[in-house]
Design a protein around this motif. Sequence first.
Motif, PDB file in Angstrom:
ATOM      1  N   ILE A 163       0.854  -1.196   0.000  1.00 32.85           N
ATOM      2  CA  ILE A 163       0.000   0.000   0.000  1.00 32.85           C
ATOM      3  C   ILE A 163       0.888   1.244   0.000  1.00 32.85           C
ATOM      4  O   ILE A 163       1.773   1.394   0.853  1.00 32.85           O
ATOM      5  CB  ILE A 163      -0.931   0.011   1.223  1.00 32.85           C
ATOM      6  CG1 ILE A 163      -1.848  -1.207   1.211  1.00 32.85           C
ATOM      7  CG2 ILE A 163      -1.745   1.304   1.270  1.00 32.85           C
ATOM      8  CD1 ILE A 163      -2.787  -1.303   0.035  1.00 32.85           C
ATOM      9  N   LYS A 164       0.664   2.134  -0.927  1.00 34.18           N
ATOM     10  CA  LYS A 164       1.515   3.317  -1.058  1.00 34.18           C
ATOM     11  C   LYS A 164       1.288   4.313   0.073  1.00 34.18           C
ATOM     12  O   LYS A 164       2.249   4.919   0.570  1.00 34.18           O
ATOM     13  CB  LYS A 164       1.248   3.996  -2.406  1.00 34.18           C
ATOM     14  CG  LYS A 164       2.142   5.204  -2.667  1.00 34.18           C
ATOM     15  CD  LYS A 164       1.921   5.773  -4.060  1.00 34.18           C
ATOM     16  CE  LYS A 164       2.852   6.942  -4.337  1.00 34.18           C
ATOM     17  NZ  LYS A 164       2.684   7.493  -5.707  1.00 34.18           N
ATOM     18  N   TYR A 165       0.022   4.490   0.471  1.00 28.29           N
ATOM     19  CA  TYR A 165      -0.285   5.517   1.467  1.00 28.29           C
ATOM     20  C   TYR A 165      -0.712   4.892   2.795  1.00 28.29           C
ATOM     21  O   TYR A 165      -1.888   4.802   3.123  1.00 28.29           O
ATOM     22  CB  TYR A 165      -1.376   6.453   0.938  1.00 28.29           C
ATOM     23  CG  TYR A 165      -0.979   7.165  -0.333  1.00 28.29           C
ATOM     24  CD1 TYR A 165       0.015   8.143  -0.330  1.00 28.29           C
ATOM     25  CD2 TYR A 165      -1.572   6.842  -1.549  1.00 28.29           C
ATOM     26  CE1 TYR A 165       0.397   8.791  -1.495  1.00 28.29           C
ATOM     27  CE2 TYR A 165      -1.211   7.489  -2.726  1.00 28.29           C
ATOM     28  CZ  TYR A 165      -0.219   8.458  -2.688  1.00 28.29           C
ATOM     29  OH  TYR A 165       0.151   9.098  -3.848  1.00 28.29           O
ATOM     30  N   PHE A 166       0.285   4.393   3.525  1.00 20.20           N
ATOM     31  CA  PHE A 166       0.074   3.896   4.883  1.00 20.20           C
ATOM     32  C   PHE A 166       0.877   4.790   5.811  1.00 20.20           C
ATOM     33  O   PHE A 166       2.106   4.860   5.710  1.00 20.20           O
ATOM     34  CB  PHE A 166       0.520   2.440   5.019  1.00 20.20           C
ATOM     35  CG  PHE A 166       0.558   1.949   6.442  1.00 20.20           C
ATOM     36  CD1 PHE A 166      -0.515   2.182   7.308  1.00 20.20           C
ATOM     37  CD2 PHE A 166       1.664   1.270   6.933  1.00 20.20           C
ATOM     38  CE1 PHE A 166      -0.476   1.742   8.627  1.00 20.20           C
ATOM     39  CE2 PHE A 166       1.716   0.826   8.248  1.00 20.20           C
ATOM     40  CZ  PHE A 166       0.640   1.065   9.100  1.00 20.20           C
ATOM     41  N   TYR A 167       0.194   5.480   6.698  1.00 18.34           N
ATOM     42  CA  TYR A 167       0.841   6.458   7.564  1.00 18.34           C
ATOM     43  C   TYR A 167       1.108   5.833   8.940  1.00 18.34           C
ATOM     44  O   TYR A 167       0.360   6.016   9.897  1.00 18.34           O
ATOM     45  CB  TYR A 167      -0.024   7.712   7.649  1.00 18.34           C
ATOM     46  CG  TYR A 167      -0.211   8.362   6.289  1.00 18.34           C
ATOM     47  CD1 TYR A 167       0.874   8.933   5.621  1.00 18.34           C
ATOM     48  CD2 TYR A 167      -1.448   8.384   5.653  1.00 18.34           C
ATOM     49  CE1 TYR A 167       0.734   9.514   4.367  1.00 18.34           C
ATOM     50  CE2 TYR A 167      -1.607   8.974   4.400  1.00 18.34           C
ATOM     51  CZ  TYR A 167      -0.514   9.534   3.762  1.00 18.34           C
ATOM     52  OH  TYR A 167      -0.667  10.107   2.519  1.00 18.34           O
TER      53      TYR A 167
END
Length: 515
Positions: A163-167
């Motif tokens: 997943i590219k946008y995992f904060y």
Amino acid sequence: MSAVSNFIASDTISSRSTAFIKKYVGLSAFSSSPSSFSVPKTKRRNSREIVSVMTPQQSPRSPSATGPVKTAMTMTEKILARASEKPQLSPGENVWVNVDILMTHDVCGPGSFGIFKKEFGQNAKVWDREKIVIIPDHYIFTNDERANRNVDILRDFSTEQNIKYFYDIKDLGNFKANPDYKGVCHVALAQEGHCRPGEVLLGTDSHTCTAGAFGEFATGIGNTDAGFVLGTGKILLKVPPTLRFVMDGEMPDYLLAKDLILQIIGEISVSGATYKSMEFVGSTVESLTMEERMTLCNMVVEAGGKNGIVPVDSTTHKYLEDKTNVPYEPVYSDEQARFLSEYRFDISKLEPVVAKPHSPDNRALARECKDVKIDRVYIGSCTGGKTEDFLAAAKVFHASGKKVKVPTFLVPATQKVWLDVYGLPVPGCGGKTCSQIFEEAGCDTPASPSCAACLGGPRDTYARMNEPQVCVSTTNRNFPGRMGHREGQIYLASPYTAAASALTGFVTDPREFLQ
């Protein structure tokens, strides 16, 4: 153009200082012109004249519409039509919609992932790793093992699916040691550029509707739907009818958007917009900042709304300039778009309001509650924990020159907001930052960014109500047990009213310090 019925209803709160017209219409009044672009010039929108006893007459408002108009549609209908690849849609139709962004967090992510794997297979891949945003934010700074495990599940899934946008957050002892960690999902989505006009944004959280401030269709969904979206990028939606809220008049300097939405919910009730879109227009709305528009849209779900939406203008474009380079295409309601009903407000006549326990529609004037003794104040959440919310609170504290009389808890929504609290000078306060003003006023030290006590959480959650206390809060819900103790009493209010109340120890109209 025909109207089924017309009537004037005056405000029900005791001041009777406001008036609105509720107009059930067959066809509403917008004019439109074709427009298609990535970053368009702003089109000014003016509405057909409707005269009320206390509301000034309005000049024509003419927003543009994207593409050729075959059948008049509202903003929400246009977005869903485009996302379902249909030329037109009407309220009540069920359509398969292509999703632009799916957001989930630590509370609902694990369940959604479990459903995805059960239905699509243990080795299945998500439909698009760059359109899924995973944000831990709810139960973060706690020793609760199950809460901590939820974040681990987010991390494992994000790694597995790339997943590219995992904060992510790993060091719970110092949030600043986690550069990827953001904080409250609805504020982080905007700050990180995931909110874009004309798109469809879904999230496993009821306050996903916050993103409607950017002129997009944004709504909360359950874990089962999210599991399906993870695998397909589609969702079956019923097209909602639209309620239109026209707010005109100069915004008094003692009001904030929180007062506006509490006023509206008080008018229509917590079920008044059930499965309906709430579209906000008018000169007052156009004057609001993006963060204030987010507050407005954030609480539409408290009226039962499916989504809230604000037309895109120069304020929107300016906010997005340094947030995203993804092309977007705004839409605007057509001249003959059908609205289920219309409400008009002269905002210059409104006063600061609160929602008394135990419902967001239990509206009262703040000054009517001046004898309500309180035990604490809470400033934070996706509703009231943004940078401008803290600037507003600091303005009241600085104007008073006094110290708070009750414990006052401050929870910045995101890391960026936390940095603003410590580094951004408060206008008109001699260069002082929010943190300096808060310290001088005797407030609690600003906490680590998260949802914190907004929805209770584990018993060791910061500022959780573990006693049956009375709290004035900038959050969004005041049901029994919402912030912890089921006998606690929560008064929902703007940051102005919350700060004023902290200074007196009673529910207080902020005009005592701002005028």
